[in-house]
Design a protein around this motif. Structure first.
Motif, PDB file in Angstrom:
ATOM      1  N   SER A  52      -2.376 -56.307  12.271  1.00  0.00           N
ATOM      2  CA  SER A  52      -1.225 -57.051  12.367  1.00  0.00           C
ATOM      3  C   SER A  52      -0.396 -57.193  11.174  1.00  0.00           C
ATOM      4  O   SER A  52      -0.747 -56.633  10.283  1.00  0.00           O
ATOM      5  CB  SER A  52      -1.490 -58.473  13.172  1.00  0.00           C
ATOM      6  OG  SER A  52      -1.818 -59.288  12.015  1.00  0.00           O
ATOM      7  N   LYS A  53       0.984 -57.863  11.395  1.00  0.00           N
ATOM      8  CA  LYS A  53       1.908 -57.771  10.284  1.00  0.00           C
ATOM      9  C   LYS A  53       1.334 -58.964   8.973  1.00  0.00           C
ATOM     10  O   LYS A  53       1.758 -58.807   8.177  1.00  0.00           O
ATOM     11  CB  LYS A  53       3.099 -58.576  10.766  1.00  0.00           C
ATOM     12  CG  LYS A  53       3.869 -57.676  11.616  1.00  0.00           C
ATOM     13  CD  LYS A  53       5.191 -58.516  12.056  1.00  0.00           C
ATOM     14  CE  LYS A  53       5.982 -57.147  12.826  1.00  0.00           C
ATOM     15  NZ  LYS A  53       7.394 -57.854  13.325  1.00  0.00           N
ATOM     16  N   ASP A  54       0.264 -59.676   9.616  1.00  0.00           N
ATOM     17  CA  ASP A  54      -0.222 -60.585   8.418  1.00  0.00           C
ATOM     18  C   ASP A  54      -1.095 -59.616   7.292  1.00  0.00           C
ATOM     19  O   ASP A  54      -1.084 -60.231   6.380  1.00  0.00           O
ATOM     20  CB  ASP A  54      -1.416 -61.354   9.131  1.00  0.00           C
ATOM     21  CG  ASP A  54      -0.839 -62.545  10.203  1.00  0.00           C
ATOM     22  OD1 ASP A  54       0.428 -63.014   9.837  1.00  0.00           O
ATOM     23  OD2 ASP A  54      -1.733 -63.158  10.749  1.00  0.00           O
ATOM     24  N   PHE A  55      -1.470 -58.828   7.923  1.00  0.00           N
ATOM     25  CA  PHE A  55      -2.179 -57.629   6.807  1.00  0.00           C
ATOM     26  C   PHE A  55      -1.658 -56.162   6.537  1.00  0.00           C
ATOM     27  O   PHE A  55      -0.741 -56.009   5.869  1.00  0.00           O
ATOM     28  CB  PHE A  55      -3.769 -57.793   7.160  1.00  0.00           C
ATOM     29  CG  PHE A  55      -4.503 -59.043   7.016  1.00  0.00           C
ATOM     30  CD1 PHE A  55      -4.977 -59.346   5.767  1.00  0.00           C
ATOM     31  CD2 PHE A  55      -4.879 -59.906   7.831  1.00  0.00           C
ATOM     32  CE1 PHE A  55      -5.501 -60.443   5.534  1.00  0.00           C
ATOM     33  CE2 PHE A  55      -5.342 -61.041   7.969  1.00  0.00           C
ATOM     34  CZ  PHE A  55      -5.738 -61.408   6.493  1.00  0.00           C
ATOM     35  N   PHE A  56      -2.270 -55.318   7.627  1.00  0.00           N
ATOM     36  CA  PHE A  56      -1.863 -53.925   7.330  1.00  0.00           C
ATOM     37  C   PHE A  56      -0.580 -53.599   8.105  1.00  0.00           C
ATOM     38  O   PHE A  56      -0.204 -52.433   7.701  1.00  0.00           O
ATOM     39  CB  PHE A  56      -3.119 -52.901   7.760  1.00  0.00           C
ATOM     40  CG  PHE A  56      -4.367 -53.161   6.640  1.00  0.00           C
ATOM     41  CD1 PHE A  56      -4.061 -52.578   5.416  1.00  0.00           C
ATOM     42  CD2 PHE A  56      -5.396 -53.605   6.896  1.00  0.00           C
ATOM     43  CE1 PHE A  56      -4.971 -52.847   4.203  1.00  0.00           C
ATOM     44  CE2 PHE A  56      -6.440 -53.993   6.127  1.00  0.00           C
ATOM     45  CZ  PHE A  56      -6.203 -53.446   4.676  1.00  0.00           C
ATOM     46  N   ASN A  57      -0.195 -54.157   8.889  1.00  0.00           N
ATOM     47  CA  ASN A  57       1.168 -53.762   9.762  1.00  0.00           C
ATOM     48  C   ASN A  57       1.088 -52.577  10.094  1.00  0.00           C
ATOM     49  O   ASN A  57       2.098 -51.802   9.748  1.00  0.00           O
ATOM     50  CB  ASN A  57       2.093 -54.225   8.878  1.00  0.00           C
ATOM     51  CG  ASN A  57       3.696 -54.329   9.586  1.00  0.00           C
ATOM     52  OD1 ASN A  57       3.756 -54.041  10.827  1.00  0.00           O
ATOM     53  ND2 ASN A  57       4.922 -54.628   8.983  1.00  0.00           N
ATOM     54  N   VAL A  58      -0.032 -52.102  10.876  1.00  0.00           N
ATOM     55  CA  VAL A  58       0.095 -50.618  11.006  1.00  0.00           C
ATOM     56  C   VAL A  58       1.088 -50.134  12.116  1.00  0.00           C
ATOM     57  O   VAL A  58       1.221 -48.760  11.678  1.00  0.00           O
ATOM     58  CB  VAL A  58      -1.500 -50.287  11.873  1.00  0.00           C
ATOM     59  CG1 VAL A  58      -2.547 -50.639  10.605  1.00  0.00           C
ATOM     60  CG2 VAL A  58      -1.706 -51.139  12.949  1.00  0.00           C
ATOM     61  N   GLU A  59       1.702 -50.969  13.011  1.00  0.00           N
ATOM     62  CA  GLU A  59       2.707 -50.498  13.542  1.00  0.00           C
ATOM     63  C   GLU A  59       3.974 -49.780  12.740  1.00  0.00           C
ATOM     64  O   GLU A  59       4.808 -49.018  12.823  1.00  0.00           O
ATOM     65  CB  GLU A  59       3.472 -51.339  14.540  1.00  0.00           C
ATOM     66  CG  GLU A  59       4.221 -51.096  15.708  1.00  0.00           C
ATOM     67  CD  GLU A  59       4.654 -52.155  16.546  1.00  0.00           C
ATOM     68  OE1 GLU A  59       5.989 -52.235  16.822  1.00  0.00           O
ATOM     69  OE2 GLU A  59       3.706 -52.887  16.932  1.00  0.00           O
ATOM     70  N   ALA A  60       4.165 -50.635  11.831  1.00  0.00           N
ATOM     71  CA  ALA A  60       5.444 -50.273  10.903  1.00  0.00           C
ATOM     72  C   ALA A  60       4.950 -49.063   9.669  1.00  0.00           C
ATOM     73  O   ALA A  60       5.557 -48.581   9.219  1.00  0.00           O
ATOM     74  CB  ALA A  60       6.075 -51.483  10.223  1.00  0.00           C
ATOM     75  N   PHE A  61       3.684 -49.285   9.129  1.00  0.00           N
ATOM     76  CA  PHE A  61       2.852 -48.539   8.318  1.00  0.00           C
ATOM     77  C   PHE A  61       1.787 -47.792   8.731  1.00  0.00           C
ATOM     78  O   PHE A  61       0.521 -48.256   8.342  1.00  0.00           O
ATOM     79  CB  PHE A  61       2.884 -49.440   6.991  1.00  0.00           C
ATOM     80  CG  PHE A  61       4.245 -50.088   6.433  1.00  0.00           C
ATOM     81  CD1 PHE A  61       5.149 -49.144   5.718  1.00  0.00           C
ATOM     82  CD2 PHE A  61       4.377 -51.238   6.649  1.00  0.00           C
ATOM     83  CE1 PHE A  61       6.290 -49.905   5.267  1.00  0.00           C
ATOM     84  CE2 PHE A  61       5.567 -52.131   6.311  1.00  0.00           C
ATOM     85  CZ  PHE A  61       6.403 -51.165   5.529  1.00  0.00           C
ATOM     86  N   PRO A  62       1.799 -46.625   9.499  1.00  0.00           N
ATOM     87  CA  PRO A  62       0.595 -46.155  10.083  1.00  0.00           C
ATOM     88  C   PRO A  62      -0.175 -45.465   9.059  1.00  0.00           C
ATOM     89  O   PRO A  62      -1.287 -45.045   9.371  1.00  0.00           O
ATOM     90  CB  PRO A  62       1.092 -45.374  11.179  1.00  0.00           C
ATOM     91  CG  PRO A  62       2.501 -44.964  10.691  1.00  0.00           C
ATOM     92  CD  PRO A  62       2.991 -46.156   9.923  1.00  0.00           C
ATOM     93  N   LYS A  63       0.452 -45.097   7.925  1.00  0.00           N
ATOM     94  CA  LYS A  63      -0.471 -44.248   6.937  1.00  0.00           C
ATOM     95  C   LYS A  63      -0.408 -45.014   5.625  1.00  0.00           C
ATOM     96  O   LYS A  63       0.465 -45.630   5.191  1.00  0.00           O
ATOM     97  CB  LYS A  63       0.289 -43.032   7.197  1.00  0.00           C
ATOM     98  CG  LYS A  63      -0.624 -41.847   6.234  1.00  0.00           C
ATOM     99  CD  LYS A  63       0.108 -40.589   6.326  1.00  0.00           C
ATOM    100  CE  LYS A  63       1.361 -40.230   5.577  1.00  0.00           C
ATOM    101  NZ  LYS A  63       1.585 -38.772   5.421  1.00  0.00           N
ATOM    102  N   SER A  64      -1.443 -44.735   4.927  1.00  0.00           N
ATOM    103  CA  SER A  64      -1.639 -45.280   3.541  1.00  0.00           C
ATOM    104  C   SER A  64      -1.898 -43.602   2.709  1.00  0.00           C
ATOM    105  O   SER A  64      -2.874 -43.094   3.465  1.00  0.00           O
ATOM    106  CB  SER A  64      -2.660 -46.076   3.193  1.00  0.00           C
ATOM    107  OG  SER A  64      -2.904 -46.586   1.759  1.00  0.00           O
ATOM    108  N   THR A  65      -1.543 -43.621   1.516  1.00  0.00           N
ATOM    109  CA  THR A  65      -1.970 -42.476   0.797  1.00  0.00           C
ATOM    110  C   THR A  65      -2.612 -42.638  -0.594  1.00  0.00           C
ATOM    111  O   THR A  65      -1.999 -43.891  -1.192  1.00  0.00           O
ATOM    112  CB  THR A  65      -0.807 -41.264   0.729  1.00  0.00           C
ATOM    113  OG1 THR A  65       0.231 -42.149  -0.162  1.00  0.00           O
ATOM    114  CG2 THR A  65      -0.487 -41.085   1.952  1.00  0.00           C
TER     115      THR A  65
END
Length: 191
Positions: free
Chosen positions: A92-105
């Motif tokens: 969720s937006k509380d932590f990783f907000n995967v909807e807006a930021f699906p990838k980390s590099t």
């Protein structure tokens, strides 16, 4: 100069030339032997742990020049804490907000050697759209000839501690600590 000395000199020269002109080797991340995990204290008591199940990337090492490059991509929606409800909260937006930021590099062009072994990798971790320089310290780095793949495999355990608020992850501060321990267990197969 006798014949033995001449042969020895030529062999040494050929070996030295081969080492000086060694090509960089590229390795592809083995997703079955690579894990990106994190550890964070839960209200100063127990330790929450999780991992990201989907990751990909490559590593290039030039052992002769003692240089290298790393390019790792992490699918943030693949987070796995072992509990569905906690996974959903972490997404969720509380932590990783995967909807807006699906990838980390994690991208690096600074691989540090101690002798013939990688001792650290300095690079840029991009998380939640923000980038910070981090140093991953190598533990147990080594290479071996994989008997099943018939190829060289290199890897090790790498770790660092990040400050999550530097990436905009402020949920629960100060009750949930700001420091998060990252561990990247990686093995990569020579191409």
């Amino acid at each position: 100069m006798n014949r033995t000395a001449l042969v020895s000199l030529l062999a040494t020269a050929a070996l030295s030339a081969g080492i000086a002109h060694a090509e960089p080797a590229t390795y592809t991340v083995d997703p079955t032997h690579t894990f990106v995990t994190f550890e964070a204290k839960h209200f100063g008591t127990s330790t929450n742990r999780g991992r990201f199940d989907k990751k990909s990337g490559s590593v290039t090492i030039d052992a002769a020049a003692k240089t290298g490059k790393v390019d790792i991509s992490i699918d943030m929606a693949s987070i796995n804490s072992g509990t569905d409800a906690f996974n959903n909260h972490l997404k969720s937006k509380d932590f990783f907000n995967v909807e807006a930021f699906p990838k980390s590099t994690f991208v690096s062009d600074k691989v540090i050697f101690e002798g013939d072994k990688v001792s650290a990798v300095v690079g840029t971790l991009t998380l939640l759209g923000k980038s910070q320089t981090v140093t991953l310290k190598a533990n147990n780095y080594g290479c071996y000839q994989n008997p099943m793949l018939k190829r060289e495999v290199c890897g090790g355990d790498f770790d660092t501690t990040i400050t999550r608020s530097e990436y905009g992850m402020n949920y629960g501060l100060p009750f949930i600590p700001d420091n998060v321990h990252l561990i990247i267990q990686i093995e990569a197969v020579k191409q």
